[in-house]
Each structure stands twice: as C-alpha cells, then as structure tokens.
Write a protein that holds these residues in place. Structure first.
Motif, PDB file in Angstrom:
ATOM      1  N   GLY A  36      -3.368  -7.519   0.267  1.00  0.00           N
ATOM      2  CA  GLY A  36      -2.795  -7.817  -1.036  1.00  0.00           C
ATOM      3  C   GLY A  36      -1.500  -7.098  -1.315  1.00  0.00           C
ATOM      4  O   GLY A  36      -1.183  -6.824  -2.474  1.00  0.00           O
ATOM      5  N   GLY A  37      -0.742  -6.772  -0.266  1.00  0.00           N
ATOM      6  CA  GLY A  37       0.619  -6.296  -0.469  1.00  0.00           C
ATOM      7  C   GLY A  37       1.516  -7.465  -0.792  1.00  0.00           C
ATOM      8  O   GLY A  37       1.071  -8.616  -0.898  1.00  0.00           O
ATOM      9  N   VAL A  54      -6.824 -21.389  -1.106  1.00  0.00           N
ATOM     10  CA  VAL A  54      -6.465 -20.052  -0.643  1.00  0.00           C
ATOM     11  C   VAL A  54      -7.328 -19.006  -1.341  1.00  0.00           C
ATOM     12  O   VAL A  54      -7.584 -19.088  -2.538  1.00  0.00           O
ATOM     13  N   VAL A  55      -7.747 -18.021  -0.560  1.00  0.00           N
ATOM     14  CA  VAL A  55      -8.352 -16.821  -1.125  1.00  0.00           C
ATOM     15  C   VAL A  55      -7.710 -15.624  -0.440  1.00  0.00           C
ATOM     16  O   VAL A  55      -7.366 -15.675   0.744  1.00  0.00           O
ATOM     17  N   LEU A  56      -7.497 -14.573  -1.204  1.00  0.00           N
ATOM     18  CA  LEU A  56      -6.887 -13.357  -0.675  1.00  0.00           C
ATOM     19  C   LEU A  56      -7.913 -12.238  -0.710  1.00  0.00           C
ATOM     20  O   LEU A  56      -8.514 -11.967  -1.753  1.00  0.00           O
ATOM     21  N   LEU A  57      -8.111 -11.591   0.429  1.00  0.00           N
ATOM     22  CA  LEU A  57      -9.038 -10.469   0.529  1.00  0.00           C
ATOM     23  C   LEU A  57      -8.247  -9.171   0.656  1.00  0.00           C
ATOM     24  O   LEU A  57      -7.420  -9.018   1.555  1.00  0.00           O
ATOM     25  N   GLU A  58      -8.517  -8.243  -0.249  1.00  0.00           N
ATOM     26  CA  GLU A  58      -7.790  -6.972  -0.277  1.00  0.00           C
ATOM     27  C   GLU A  58      -8.786  -5.817  -0.218  1.00  0.00           C
ATOM     28  O   GLU A  58      -9.765  -5.793  -0.967  1.00  0.00           O
ATOM     29  N   LEU A 243     -10.797  -8.134  -4.545  1.00  0.00           N
ATOM     30  CA  LEU A 243     -10.554  -6.730  -4.260  1.00  0.00           C
ATOM     31  C   LEU A 243     -11.783  -6.100  -3.610  1.00  0.00           C
ATOM     32  O   LEU A 243     -12.874  -6.666  -3.634  1.00  0.00           O
ATOM     33  N   ASN A 244     -11.593  -4.923  -3.027  1.00  0.00           N
ATOM     34  CA  ASN A 244     -12.692  -4.197  -2.365  1.00  0.00           C
ATOM     35  C   ASN A 244     -13.363  -5.033  -1.280  1.00  0.00           C
ATOM     36  O   ASN A 244     -14.570  -4.938  -1.071  1.00  0.00           O
ATOM     37  N   HIS A 245     -12.578  -5.831  -0.593  1.00  0.00           N
ATOM     38  CA  HIS A 245     -13.062  -6.645   0.531  1.00  0.00           C
ATOM     39  C   HIS A 245     -12.291  -6.210   1.786  1.00  0.00           C
ATOM     40  O   HIS A 245     -11.218  -6.739   2.077  1.00  0.00           O
ATOM     41  N   THR A 275      -1.859  -9.814   6.989  1.00  0.00           N
ATOM     42  CA  THR A 275      -0.685  -9.083   6.480  1.00  0.00           C
ATOM     43  C   THR A 275      -0.992  -7.605   6.265  1.00  0.00           C
ATOM     44  O   THR A 275      -0.290  -6.935   5.516  1.00  0.00           O
ATOM     45  N   VAL A 276      -2.029  -7.092   6.916  1.00  0.00           N
ATOM     46  CA  VAL A 276      -2.372  -5.679   6.734  1.00  0.00           C
ATOM     47  C   VAL A 276      -1.250  -4.816   7.296  1.00  0.00           C
ATOM     48  O   VAL A 276      -0.484  -5.254   8.165  1.00  0.00           O
TER      49      VAL A 276
END
Length: 493
Positions: A36-37, A54-58, A243-245, A275-276
C-alpha cells in the motif's frame, strides 16, 4: 486449508473453491496488488478506473509504506519521503499535486543528483560549536566539484566499476592541490556526507559508474509542506484495501495466482502486482511457488537498498537562525550532521535530523529517547541555550520488517540490464515500486510511475489472454481527469 473470508462478489476468493462454471462467466479480470505504498495504490487506482476487480493487501496498519506523514506534533511531518524531486510539469505527480492544491517549498532550483538544497540558506558549525565561515564552505564546495570531475577520468580509465570513495582516494592521490587540511577537510567530509544522504548509503558503496547517471527532472526539489499523506489519501479513495494483510506466499493456481497471508488465509485472482519494498524481496520474506527464475533472483540480489532515518524534534520556541538547514562538519563523513529546519518552510518549530547509510543503522540501535538525546547533544554544541524538545519522533526504516531499508541504490558493478529484469513480469506476476523505475528509482514519482506501468502491463496481458484487445483500446490507465492548467503552488521564503 482454512478459509474464512471472501472478497466481495467477484473472483477474489479465499481457498480454492471456484467452480469451472464460475470461471467461465463473463467478468472483468481480477488483480491483487501487494503493498500500500504509492506504487501499489497507483496501480490499484489505475486498474479500478479501468473497471478491473482490484483488491490491495497491505501488511501495515496504515497506507503509504515508506511515505508516512505523522500528525502527532499537531502539524504534518513526513518521517519517510518528503520531497518532490523535479518541480515541473513533466513530473508524473505534478497534475495530482496541482489538483489537490498542495503547496511546495522549493529548497533547490538545482537539478542535482547530489543535493536537495541550494547553498543559499544554511549555517554550518564544527564539533566544538564554532560557526564555519561561509566563504570556506563555498570554496571547499568548488573543490569538491573539481574532485568529482576528476573521478570521471578515473571512470574512463577503468573498465571495471569501483566505489565513489575509491575514485576520490585515487583523485586526491594524484592531485595534492585538491587535498584539504584542518577545518577545510571537515567541510569536505560534510559534502561527502550530503552525497551519502542522497543515495542513503556510504560513499564506499556508491557506484562510480552510475552515481551521476540518474535522470533528474528539471525544476529543482520541492518539500511537501503539508506532507505526502493527502496524495496517498486521494489515490486510495474507494479502493478495496485490506490492512494488516502480510502476504507470505505467491503460488501459481489454475490460470491465475493464489496469495497466502500470514494468518493462513488465501486469496485468488487472475494476476498479482508486487510493489513491496525491495528490501522485503531481498530478504525473501515472500515465498514464490514455483520459485522465481534465476535471472529474476539475480536481479533482486544485484540492486542495493540504502537506509536513511529521521529524528524529528518539536520545540516550544524557535532558538535557531532562520535558515533552511543546519550542519555539523567533522573529520569523517560518518560524524557529520544535518538538520532540516521545518520552521523555515512550514512555520512550525520543528527540526529534523537526518542520518544515512551505516550511521542510520547505528541510530536504530538506540532507543527513541537515546536517539533524541544524541541529537540534542549535537544541537547544544551549536546552540548552548537550546531548549529541550516537547516531543520527538524517530524512524527505523532499516529494521522495519515492512521496509528493510529506505530506497534502492546501484551497487558497484551492477549489470547494465538490471532494471529491465527487475521490471519484467514472471507469468501473471508483475512488479512495481521505486526499485523497478528505470529512470527515477528512489523517488516518489518514480514509484508512482512504476505502479502505473505495472498496471498497464498487467491490463494488457490479461486482456490479450481474454482476446479482448478492443476493450484495451477503450480504457486508459492514465488519469486524464486531473486538471492540468492549475499551476503548482511553489514558495521560497
């Protein structure tokens, strides 16, 4: 396999229960973005605008990644990225910054790969607390430029790469007139310290071949007065974010990918964009099954990750001069110091001490209080009547398991095709982040552009696979809705 959550009514699923009938139903492709940057958010934003699922895992409990605007001082303070490098229309972030009306404080009009400050508004001190004459600072600065020019000859003479520090040593050995003694030597070390801060690594690790090859945009360097958080917030609007994933494994699955997070849950999609931070990839904190090909593993290994930390101090009153930065010269670049004066740019009584390279890692060995005390010792050498801070903040990017470093840099002897390999997808796995930016690695706009490029490559790949290139022609991943005629708000107090 434990399965206790599904993502909406689409083809993101926990576990493996997805029937052949369901897979055959017409549906927009699905993509999971990891990280999530700004790069991950840019990729997710672009794909969502293109009507992908789309799902974003941060992994963190917040968005932004190495962009982190802290508000506990009662004002925004960026503890990670804080500058826009290239205050110009060509900067990919400029339209969004204009649209949001975010002001910039230009700290330099110089498109340098060495400094984000002009030597116009500063005060330097030696270790005993005596002010360094500005004439000496300017004189040594010109000598440093000559030294760097001479390193170009060293580069031309040697087919093999070496560190910038090795090249400087050779230059000083050949040119006794460029060697400095006493206070002038300490000022030269301060210039080397500032160079190390740009690359977030010590001079003995900076590539001579590549240090000055970065494409820096025009317009100089602008500090984000309100911090970068408003940019993150705007890009993240209406995106499905978890978040927290923390993703621990990426596996091939049927014609797509399966992601496993730390608590054992699994998510499935047609493709994934990783994108880590590069430090996380280098540490092998995500398992790939099957393993990434050797050329990809080598490329990840061949790019370095530097470290830069900040110690922010908020005071009741301003006791320092009205200059943009304060510096400490010393016999070694390691012992030199640098404070950014946020009061000059924002009106807030805040100083931010910056530490890069090995020194940044050593700072992380201290507690927050010990780090703040160390900085105050430096400050009191300059200003004996300095008051104690009422609050302080300390970043720890090097040991933060979600970053493991600040931003990438070119190791000595890196392959010429490194960035092409870093950016290249592996099957349905695509890669974003500042580290894969071919022209602007280590910058926020480089990360942003890399996210858009990864989204574009992913979109093309999936639609080609579906035989739906007509849809591709109708969908633009670049956000054309941003008003481009609004000028950037730039100040220089």
């Amino acid at each position: 396999m434990e399965s206790n959550e599904s993502i909406g009514n689409n083809n993101f699923f926990d576990g493996t229960f997805l029937s052949h009938f369901e897979r055959q139903q017409p549906s927009p492709p699905s993509v999971i973005v990891i990280g999530g940057g700004i790069s991950g958010i840019a990729a997710a934003r672009a794909l969502r605008n293109a009507s992908f699922k789309v799902v974003l895992l941060e992994s963190r409990d917040r968005l932004g990644g190495r962009i982190h605007t802290d508000y506990t001082f009662g004002c925004p303070v960026d503890m990670g990225a804080s500058w826009l490098h290239g205050v110009c229309n060509e900067n990919s972030l400029a339209p969004l910054i204009r649209c949001l009306g975010l002001p910039l404080y230009r700290t330099s009009g110089d498109n340098s790969v060495l400094y984000d400050h002009d030597l116009e508004s500063y005060v330097l001190f030696d270790m005993a607390g005596y002010q360094v004459p500005q004439t000496l600072v300017i004189e040594v600065g010109e000598i440093f430029k000559r030294i760097l020019q001479e390193t170009e000859k060293v580069r031309d003479e040697n087919s093999r790469d070496m560190s910038v520090l090795d090249a400087i040593t050779i230059v000083l050995g050949r040119n006794p007139d460029l060697r400095q003694q006493g206070l002038a030597h300490e000022v030269l070390q301060w210039y080397i310290c500032r160079m190390e801060a740009w690359f977030a690594v010590d001079a003995d690790m900076i590539s001579l071949k590549n240090w000055d090859q970065e494409q820096v945009l025009s317009g100089g360097h602008g500090l984000m007065v309100q911090g970068y958080h408003p940019v993150i917030q705007a890009l993240a609007k209406d995106i499905d974010i978890r978040l927290n994933h923390r993703v621990t494994k990426i596996s091939d699955w049927v014609n797509g990918v399966m992601l496993t997070v730390e608590d054992g849950r699994s998510f499935v999609a047609d493709a994934v964009i990783v994108t880590v931070p590069h430090g996380v990839l280098k540490a092998n904190l995500i398992e790939f099954k099957p393993k990434l090909p050797g050329w990809k593993v080598d490329a990840i290994s061949d790019l370095g990750v530097g470290n830069e930390n900040k110690i922010a101090l908020r005071f009741d009153t301003v006791f320092w001069p009205n200059v943009e930065f304060l510096g400490i010269v010393a016999p070694t670049s390691y012992a030199c110091g640098y404070f950014l004066n946020l009061h000059k740019a924002t009106g807030q009584p805040v100083l931010v001490y910056m530490a890069a390279g090995r020194f940044a890692y050593d700072i992380e060995k201290l507690s927050d209080k010990e780090a703040a005390n160390f900085v105050m010792l430096q400050l009191k050498k300059m200003f004996p009547d300095a008051t104690e801070p009422i609050k302080y903040l300390v970043s720890r990017w090097g040991t933060d398991r979600d970053s493991l470093g600040s931003y990438s840099f070119d190791l000595v002897g890196k392959p010429a095709d490194l960035y092409e390999k870093l950016q290249a997808p592996v099957g349905n796995i695509f890669f974003g982040g500042e580290a894969v930016s071919m022209d602007h690695s280590g910058s926020v706009h480089g990360a942003y552009t890399a996210g858009l490029q990864a989204a574009e490559d992913c979109q093309r790949h999936l639609l080609e696979g579906l035989g739906n290139m007509e849809l591709l022609k109708l969908v633009s991943l670049r956000d054309e809705t941003v008003e481009t005629m609004v000028p950037l708000q730039i100040s220089r107090i």
